[in-house]
Design a protein around this motif. Structure first.
Motif, PDB file in Angstrom:
ATOM      1  N   ARG A 196       0.833  -1.206   0.000  1.00  0.00           N
ATOM      2  CA  ARG A 196       0.000   0.000   0.000  1.00  0.00           C
ATOM      3  C   ARG A 196       0.871   1.261   0.000  1.00  0.00           C
ATOM      4  O   ARG A 196       0.580   2.237  -0.686  1.00  0.00           O
ATOM      5  CB  ARG A 196      -0.931  -0.026   1.226  1.00  0.00           C
ATOM      6  CG  ARG A 196      -1.817   1.161   1.398  1.00  0.00           C
ATOM      7  CD  ARG A 196      -2.847   1.183   0.295  1.00  0.00           C
ATOM      8  NE  ARG A 196      -3.640   2.375   0.351  1.00  0.00           N
ATOM      9  CZ  ARG A 196      -4.941   2.387   0.443  1.00  0.00           C
ATOM     10  NH1 ARG A 196      -5.609   1.269   0.490  1.00  0.00           N
ATOM     11  NH2 ARG A 196      -5.588   3.516   0.468  1.00  0.00           N
TER      12      ARG A 196
ATOM     13  N   GLU B 215       0.769   4.118  -2.875  1.00  0.00           N
ATOM     14  CA  GLU B 215       0.451   5.520  -2.600  1.00  0.00           C
ATOM     15  C   GLU B 215       1.592   6.440  -3.040  1.00  0.00           C
ATOM     16  O   GLU B 215       1.357   7.528  -3.565  1.00  0.00           O
ATOM     17  CB  GLU B 215       0.139   5.730  -1.123  1.00  0.00           C
ATOM     18  CG  GLU B 215      -1.136   5.062  -0.657  1.00  0.00           C
ATOM     19  CD  GLU B 215      -2.373   5.511  -1.405  1.00  0.00           C
ATOM     20  OE1 GLU B 215      -2.429   6.658  -1.900  1.00  0.00           O
ATOM     21  OE2 GLU B 215      -3.310   4.698  -1.500  1.00  0.00           O
TER      22      GLU B 215
ATOM     23  N   ARG C 213      -2.947   8.511   3.414  1.00  0.00           N
ATOM     24  CA  ARG C 213      -3.035   7.053   3.275  1.00  0.00           C
ATOM     25  C   ARG C 213      -1.646   6.419   3.367  1.00  0.00           C
ATOM     26  O   ARG C 213      -1.489   5.337   3.946  1.00  0.00           O
ATOM     27  CB  ARG C 213      -3.708   6.681   1.958  1.00  0.00           C
ATOM     28  CG  ARG C 213      -5.178   7.017   1.952  1.00  0.00           C
ATOM     29  CD  ARG C 213      -5.894   6.441   0.760  1.00  0.00           C
ATOM     30  NE  ARG C 213      -5.301   6.898  -0.492  1.00  0.00           N
ATOM     31  CZ  ARG C 213      -5.973   7.473  -1.474  1.00  0.00           C
ATOM     32  NH1 ARG C 213      -7.270   7.674  -1.369  1.00  0.00           N
ATOM     33  NH2 ARG C 213      -5.359   7.851  -2.575  1.00  0.00           N
TER      34      ARG C 213
ATOM     35  N   ALA D 150      -0.404   3.684   6.125  1.00  0.00           N
ATOM     36  CA  ALA D 150       0.255   2.432   5.754  1.00  0.00           C
ATOM     37  C   ALA D 150       1.564   2.274   6.530  1.00  0.00           C
ATOM     38  O   ALA D 150       1.899   1.168   6.964  1.00  0.00           O
ATOM     39  CB  ALA D 150       0.507   2.386   4.251  1.00  0.00           C
TER      40      ALA D 150
END
Length: 110
Positions: free
Chosen positions: A19, A23, A82, A86
């Protein structure tokens, strides 16, 4: 019991890392598409092993130090949040694996 928890914590760690990479790539893509002059200034960073090429490191520092705020882009800001989530998840899951391994080594149960 510990083995199952360790396995799922490690799986969560891998998911968090993927992730994080996703991102980061999204932030790079938004900068590349919407702000070509900034993309040129960053030196067109690419993922991969590039010995002697500091563009990726400089671009990651650009994100890490939140210098992208000058662009006033909500999409980048959301991706950054985000990305930080993560990172926190990866840290939590890594510490969970470590703690569970210590407990398993000590043969403790909960």
């Amino acid at each position: 019991m510990y083995n199952i928890l360790i396995f799922f914590s490690m799986l969560l760690f891998v998911i968090a890392l993927l992730r994080h990479f996703g991102e980061t790539r999204h932030i790079f893509k938004v900068i590349e598409e919407r702000y070509p002059e900034k993309w040129d200034a960053l030196g067109h960073p690419r993922w991969g092993i590039q010995f002697g090429d500091p563009t990726l490191r400089e671009a990651l520092n650009y994100i890490r130090h939140r210098t992208f705020r000058e662009l006033n882009d909500d999409d980048i800001e959301l991706a950054y949040r985000r990305l930080k989530n993560a990172e926190r998840l990866a840290l939590f899951s890594a510490l969970s694996v470590l703690g569970l391994m210590v407990l398993d080594t000590m043969n403790l149960s909960f």
